[in-house]
Enzyme design. Structure first.
Site, PDB file in Angstrom:
ATOM      1  N   SER A 144       0.821  -1.215   0.000  1.00  0.00           N
ATOM      2  CA  SER A 144       0.000   0.000   0.000  1.00  0.00           C
ATOM      3  C   SER A 144       0.848   1.256   0.000  1.00  0.00           C
ATOM      4  CB  SER A 144      -0.845   0.062   1.271  1.00  0.00           C
ATOM      5  OG  SER A 144      -1.736  -0.987   1.349  1.00  0.00           O
ATOM      6  N   HIS A 165      -1.032  -3.036  -7.413  1.00  0.00           N
ATOM      7  CA  HIS A 165      -1.748  -2.603  -6.206  1.00  0.00           C
ATOM      8  C   HIS A 165      -3.260  -2.713  -6.424  1.00  0.00           C
ATOM      9  CE1 HIS A 165      -2.920   0.655  -3.144  1.00  0.00           C
ATOM     10  NE2 HIS A 165      -2.712  -0.478  -2.511  1.00  0.00           N
ATOM     11  N   GLU A 177      -3.528  -0.492  -9.684  1.00  0.00           N
ATOM     12  CA  GLU A 177      -2.421   0.415 -10.001  1.00  0.00           C
ATOM     13  C   GLU A 177      -1.230  -0.453 -10.396  1.00  0.00           C
ATOM     14  OE1 GLU A 177      -3.249   4.334  -7.229  1.00  0.00           O
ATOM     15  OE2 GLU A 177      -2.231   2.657  -6.270  1.00  0.00           O
ATOM     16  N   ASN A 215      -3.545   5.929  -2.629  1.00  0.00           N
ATOM     17  CA  ASN A 215      -3.263   6.072  -1.195  1.00  0.00           C
ATOM     18  C   ASN A 215      -2.592   7.391  -0.839  1.00  0.00           C
ATOM     19  OD1 ASN A 215      -4.515   3.741  -0.502  1.00  0.00           O
ATOM     20  ND2 ASN A 215      -2.659   2.502  -0.381  1.00  0.00           N
TER      21      ASN A 215
HETATM   22  C1  LIG Z   1      -5.363   0.475   1.692  1.00  0.00           C
HETATM   23  C2  LIG Z   1      -5.031   0.300   0.277  1.00  0.00           C
HETATM   24  O1  LIG Z   1      -3.858   0.041  -0.052  1.00  0.00           O
HETATM   25  C3  LIG Z   1      -5.995   0.509  -0.824  1.00  0.00           C
HETATM   26  C4  LIG Z   1      -7.443   0.255  -0.555  1.00  0.00           C
HETATM   27  O2  LIG Z   1      -7.925  -0.821  -0.774  1.00  0.00           O
HETATM   28  S1  LIG Z   1      -8.309   1.545   0.031  1.00  0.00           S
HETATM   29  C5  LIG Z   1      -9.944   0.897   0.171  1.00  0.00           C
HETATM   30  C6  LIG Z   1     -10.683   0.920  -1.144  1.00  0.00           C
HETATM   31  N1  LIG Z   1     -12.014   0.393  -0.934  1.00  0.00           N
HETATM   32  C7  LIG Z   1     -13.050   1.198  -0.719  1.00  0.00           C
HETATM   33  O3  LIG Z   1     -12.956   2.410  -0.763  1.00  0.00           O
HETATM   34  C8  LIG Z   1     -14.327   0.476  -0.414  1.00  0.00           C
HETATM   35  C9  LIG Z   1     -15.456   1.422  -0.125  1.00  0.00           C
HETATM   36  N2  LIG Z   1     -16.677   0.648   0.116  1.00  0.00           N
HETATM   37  C10 LIG Z   1     -17.437   0.160  -0.886  1.00  0.00           C
HETATM   38  O4  LIG Z   1     -17.173   0.358  -2.066  1.00  0.00           O
HETATM   39  C11 LIG Z   1     -18.677  -0.605  -0.477  1.00  0.00           C
HETATM   40  O5  LIG Z   1     -19.026  -0.221   0.833  1.00  0.00           O
HETATM   41  C12 LIG Z   1     -18.483  -2.162  -0.539  1.00  0.00           C
HETATM   42  C13 LIG Z   1     -18.281  -2.592  -1.988  1.00  0.00           C
HETATM   43  C14 LIG Z   1     -17.329  -2.632   0.302  1.00  0.00           C
HETATM   44  C15 LIG Z   1     -19.732  -2.844   0.021  1.00  0.00           C
HETATM   45  O6  LIG Z   1     -20.840  -2.338  -0.670  1.00  0.00           O
HETATM   46  P1  LIG Z   1     -22.323  -2.383  -0.058  1.00  0.00           P
HETATM   47  O7  LIG Z   1     -23.246  -1.934  -1.125  1.00  0.00           O
HETATM   48  O8  LIG Z   1     -22.332  -1.690   1.248  1.00  0.00           O
HETATM   49  O9  LIG Z   1     -22.518  -3.861   0.364  1.00  0.00           O
HETATM   50  P2  LIG Z   1     -23.084  -5.093  -0.441  1.00  0.00           P
HETATM   51  O10 LIG Z   1     -24.453  -4.807  -0.983  1.00  0.00           O
HETATM   52  O11 LIG Z   1     -22.911  -6.219   0.528  1.00  0.00           O
HETATM   53  O12 LIG Z   1     -22.055  -5.269  -1.639  1.00  0.00           O
HETATM   54  C16 LIG Z   1     -22.170  -4.684  -2.911  1.00  0.00           C
HETATM   55  C17 LIG Z   1     -21.727  -5.699  -3.922  1.00  0.00           C
HETATM   56  O13 LIG Z   1     -20.377  -6.084  -3.670  1.00  0.00           O
HETATM   57  C18 LIG Z   1     -20.307  -7.496  -3.431  1.00  0.00           C
HETATM   58  N3  LIG Z   1     -19.304  -7.720  -2.386  1.00  0.00           N
HETATM   59  C19 LIG Z   1     -19.177  -7.032  -1.237  1.00  0.00           C
HETATM   60  N4  LIG Z   1     -18.104  -7.472  -0.556  1.00  0.00           N
HETATM   61  C20 LIG Z   1     -17.552  -8.461  -1.301  1.00  0.00           C
HETATM   62  C21 LIG Z   1     -16.438  -9.306  -1.153  1.00  0.00           C
HETATM   63  N5  LIG Z   1     -15.622  -9.237  -0.090  1.00  0.00           N
HETATM   64  N6  LIG Z   1     -16.160 -10.210  -2.118  1.00  0.00           N
HETATM   65  C22 LIG Z   1     -16.948 -10.315  -3.195  1.00  0.00           C
HETATM   66  N7  LIG Z   1     -18.016  -9.515  -3.414  1.00  0.00           N
HETATM   67  C23 LIG Z   1     -18.320  -8.631  -2.466  1.00  0.00           C
HETATM   68  C24 LIG Z   1     -21.694  -7.912  -3.007  1.00  0.00           C
HETATM   69  O14 LIG Z   1     -21.942  -9.266  -3.313  1.00  0.00           O
HETATM   70  C25 LIG Z   1     -22.556  -6.977  -3.840  1.00  0.00           C
HETATM   71  O15 LIG Z   1     -22.688  -7.477  -5.155  1.00  0.00           O
HETATM   72  P3  LIG Z   1     -23.909  -7.044  -6.147  1.00  0.00           P
HETATM   73  O16 LIG Z   1     -23.767  -5.573  -6.398  1.00  0.00           O
HETATM   74  O17 LIG Z   1     -23.692  -7.878  -7.366  1.00  0.00           O
HETATM   75  O18 LIG Z   1     -25.155  -7.363  -5.387  1.00  0.00           O
HETATM   76  N1  LIG Z   2      -6.225  -4.032   3.554  1.00  0.00           N
HETATM   77  C1  LIG Z   2      -6.306  -3.283   2.479  1.00  0.00           C
HETATM   78  O1  LIG Z   2      -7.298  -2.570   2.277  1.00  0.00           O
HETATM   79  C2  LIG Z   2      -5.193  -3.280   1.492  1.00  0.00           C
HETATM   80  C3  LIG Z   2      -3.966  -3.807   1.808  1.00  0.00           C
HETATM   81  N2  LIG Z   2      -2.965  -3.802   0.870  1.00  0.00           N
HETATM   82  C4  LIG Z   2      -1.653  -4.359   1.190  1.00  0.00           C
HETATM   83  O2  LIG Z   2      -1.738  -5.778   1.005  1.00  0.00           O
HETATM   84  C5  LIG Z   2      -0.898  -6.445   1.961  1.00  0.00           C
HETATM   85  C6  LIG Z   2      -1.746  -7.406   2.779  1.00  0.00           C
HETATM   86  O3  LIG Z   2      -2.791  -6.707   3.416  1.00  0.00           O
HETATM   87  P1  LIG Z   2      -4.050  -7.475   4.020  1.00  0.00           P
HETATM   88  O4  LIG Z   2      -4.438  -8.612   3.151  1.00  0.00           O
HETATM   89  O5  LIG Z   2      -5.042  -6.448   4.375  1.00  0.00           O
HETATM   90  O6  LIG Z   2      -3.407  -8.079   5.372  1.00  0.00           O
HETATM   91  P2  LIG Z   2      -3.898  -9.302   6.250  1.00  0.00           P
HETATM   92  O7  LIG Z   2      -3.386  -9.044   7.625  1.00  0.00           O
HETATM   93  O8  LIG Z   2      -5.363  -9.530   6.057  1.00  0.00           O
HETATM   94  O9  LIG Z   2      -3.130 -10.550   5.610  1.00  0.00           O
HETATM   95  C7  LIG Z   2      -1.743 -10.698   5.580  1.00  0.00           C
HETATM   96  C8  LIG Z   2      -1.442 -12.183   5.527  1.00  0.00           C
HETATM   97  O10 LIG Z   2      -0.053 -12.377   5.244  1.00  0.00           O
HETATM   98  C9  LIG Z   2       0.375 -13.512   5.983  1.00  0.00           C
HETATM   99  N3  LIG Z   2       1.842 -13.438   6.086  1.00  0.00           N
HETATM  100  C10 LIG Z   2       2.580 -12.588   6.846  1.00  0.00           C
HETATM  101  N4  LIG Z   2       3.892 -12.811   6.637  1.00  0.00           N
HETATM  102  C11 LIG Z   2       3.977 -13.825   5.719  1.00  0.00           C
HETATM  103  C12 LIG Z   2       5.059 -14.502   5.078  1.00  0.00           C
HETATM  104  N5  LIG Z   2       6.328 -14.192   5.340  1.00  0.00           N
HETATM  105  N6  LIG Z   2       4.769 -15.472   4.175  1.00  0.00           N
HETATM  106  C13 LIG Z   2       3.489 -15.821   3.905  1.00  0.00           C
HETATM  107  N7  LIG Z   2       2.429 -15.205   4.480  1.00  0.00           N
HETATM  108  C14 LIG Z   2       2.672 -14.221   5.371  1.00  0.00           C
HETATM  109  C15 LIG Z   2      -0.363 -13.407   7.297  1.00  0.00           C
HETATM  110  O11 LIG Z   2      -0.421 -14.681   7.948  1.00  0.00           O
HETATM  111  C16 LIG Z   2      -1.729 -12.919   6.842  1.00  0.00           C
HETATM  112  O12 LIG Z   2      -2.616 -13.994   6.589  1.00  0.00           O
HETATM  113  C17 LIG Z   2      -0.213  -5.326   2.763  1.00  0.00           C
HETATM  114  O13 LIG Z   2       1.014  -5.014   2.144  1.00  0.00           O
HETATM  115  C18 LIG Z   2      -1.190  -4.164   2.622  1.00  0.00           C
HETATM  116  O14 LIG Z   2      -0.585  -2.923   2.786  1.00  0.00           O
HETATM  117  C19 LIG Z   2      -3.138  -3.301  -0.391  1.00  0.00           C
HETATM  118  C20 LIG Z   2      -4.360  -2.819  -0.777  1.00  0.00           C
HETATM  119  C21 LIG Z   2      -5.488  -2.726   0.158  1.00  0.00           C
END
Ligand SMILES: CC(=O)CC(=O)SCCNC(=O)CCNC(=O)[C@H](O)C(C)(C)COP(=O)(O)OP(=O)(O)OC[C@H]1O[C@@H](n2cnc3c(N)ncnc32)[C@H](O)[C@@H]1OP(=O)(O)O
Ligand SMILES: NC(=O)C1=CN([C@@H]2O[C@H](COP(=O)(O)OP(=O)(O)OC[C@H]3O[C@@H](n4cnc5c(N)ncnc54)[C@H](O)[C@@H]3O)[C@@H](O)[C@H]2O)C=CC1
Length: 309
Positions: A144, A165, A177, A215
């Protein structure tokens, strides 16, 4: 087994570009991201091996993938249950699991790493795999916030190393990405772009800068929301409602933090604040630190900013 293909790259007029056609994928880390990437890769016809350190995590991941796919099948194949069952069986047959990354990378075209957000742990993993993976195998990190260049430096395949990503939840979020370092070859970059396309995702090209595109913009916003809450200028519930109804975001910043994982948020924060100690945008958050110290990582542990039990 790697296949090479030539195609005309639209952006480069008539120049022919080679890319590795990726069939066999090893995904390391069976948490929320790894399981999601495995689900999408398996359901688009790739042979996937999901690796984690712990067998129970892998079993849980496979169960989760099957449950998610059943939901997809129920909707997508509502009129054709037999075709739906066939799709499900095929996708599940494409998934295997292992706790030994070294032994499964032998036949892999692409390694996608989605383990804990820690540079040293990622470097150790890739450094070890570099010694045993075939020469053609491309390595990609789903980090991330870390530098792909830094992660890749533990290997001798800088030209075959890039970033992929994904976003959470991977089966739903349409973006990937694709990150090239200054050493990533054009062939590797094109292979990663093509793989993203095969997964049905839209990709954007990113430079290897902190947080890439999403991010770098998302984290400061979330951290500002946390600081607003810490100052007492708004409750977390009101801030979440405000951003959902005022901006049309699907989740407010606290819901999204719990969804991403507060441990991951803290790893990102710690890295950026260490690199930019004078930048108030990345200053430490007492609330975030406390929740993580208490093991409250968000949805995945049942409690974070909110409770989920
Ligand atoms: C940290 C990083 O490095 C980067 C990141 O990832 S940052 C985070 C980016 N993600 C976001 O911003 C997510 C924001 N949230 C959302 O878009 C929505 O809340 C959400 C998609 C998570 C859930 O949506 P919702 O409408 O509240 O719930 P829900 O009705 O259960 O789901 C919508 C759809 O997604 C599907 N879905 C939800 N979660 C799912 C999952 N884990 N796996 C598969 N499908 C899923 C559902 O089946 C549903 O499908 P249909 O439209 O075909 O019916
Ligand atoms: N959570 C998020 O929304 C997002 C996370 N990421 C990135 O993806 C990566 C994973 O994040 P998450 O799935 O959320 O974390 P998570 O905590 O759900 O899963 C990480 C997994 O890696 C395993 N693990 C740790 N060290 C290991 C090793 N040496 N070999 C094999 N397995 C190992 C752990 O047992 C755990 O199951 C991180 O780098 C995070 O920054 C990227 C996009 C979105």
């Amino acid at each position: 087994m790697a296949f090479f293909t030539h195609h005309i790259c639209r952006g480069l007029s008539s120049s022919a570009v080679r890319h590795v056609v990726i069939k066999n994928v090893t995904i390391i880390g069976g948490g929320q991201m790894g399981a999601g990437i495995a689900q999408v890769a398996a359901s688009t016809g790739h042979a996937v091996t999901l690796v984690d350190t712990n067998e129970d995590i892998l079993k849980k991941a496979v169960k989760g993938i099957e449950g998610n796919l059943k939901r997809v099948v129920k909707k997508k194949f509502a009129d054709k249950p037999e075709a739906g069952e066939e799709f499900l069986q095929k996708a599940m047959q494409n998934v295997s699991i292992s706790t030994d990354a070294g032994s499964v990378v032998q036949g892999t075209d692409l390694v996608v790493e989605a383990i804990v957000e820690n540079l040293k742990v990622k470097q150790d993993l890739f450094g070890g795999l570099d010694k045993v993976a075939p020469a053609h195998t491309i390595f990609a990190s789903n980090t991330s916030s870390l530098s792909i260049t830094d992660i890749a430096s533990s290997t001798n395949r800088l030209d075959r190393f890039g970033g992929l990503h994904f976003f959470n939840p991977v089966p739903v979020m349409r973006l990937v990405e694709v990150i090239a370092t200054s050493s990533t070859s054009q062939e590797t970059f094109d292979s990663l772009l093509n793989f993203s396309k095969m997964l049905g995702k839209t990709s954007v090209s990113c430079k290897d800068t902190p947080g890439f595109i999403v991010n770098r913009l998302l984290l400061p916003y979330i951290l500002d929301a946390v600081r607003m809450y810490e100052r007492g200028d708004g409750s977390k519930e009101d801030i979440d409602i405000a951003m959902k109804l005022g901006c049309g975001y699907p989740m407010g910043p606290f819901e999204l933090s719990d969804y991403v994982g507060l441990d991951t948020m803290k790893f990102i924060m710690d890295g950026w604040s260490a690199a930019n100690p004078d930048n108030p945008m990345f200053a430490q958050s007492e609330v975030l630190n406390k929740l993580v110290a208490e093991g409250k990582f968000g949805k995945k542990t049942g409690e974070g900013f909110y409770k989920y039990k």
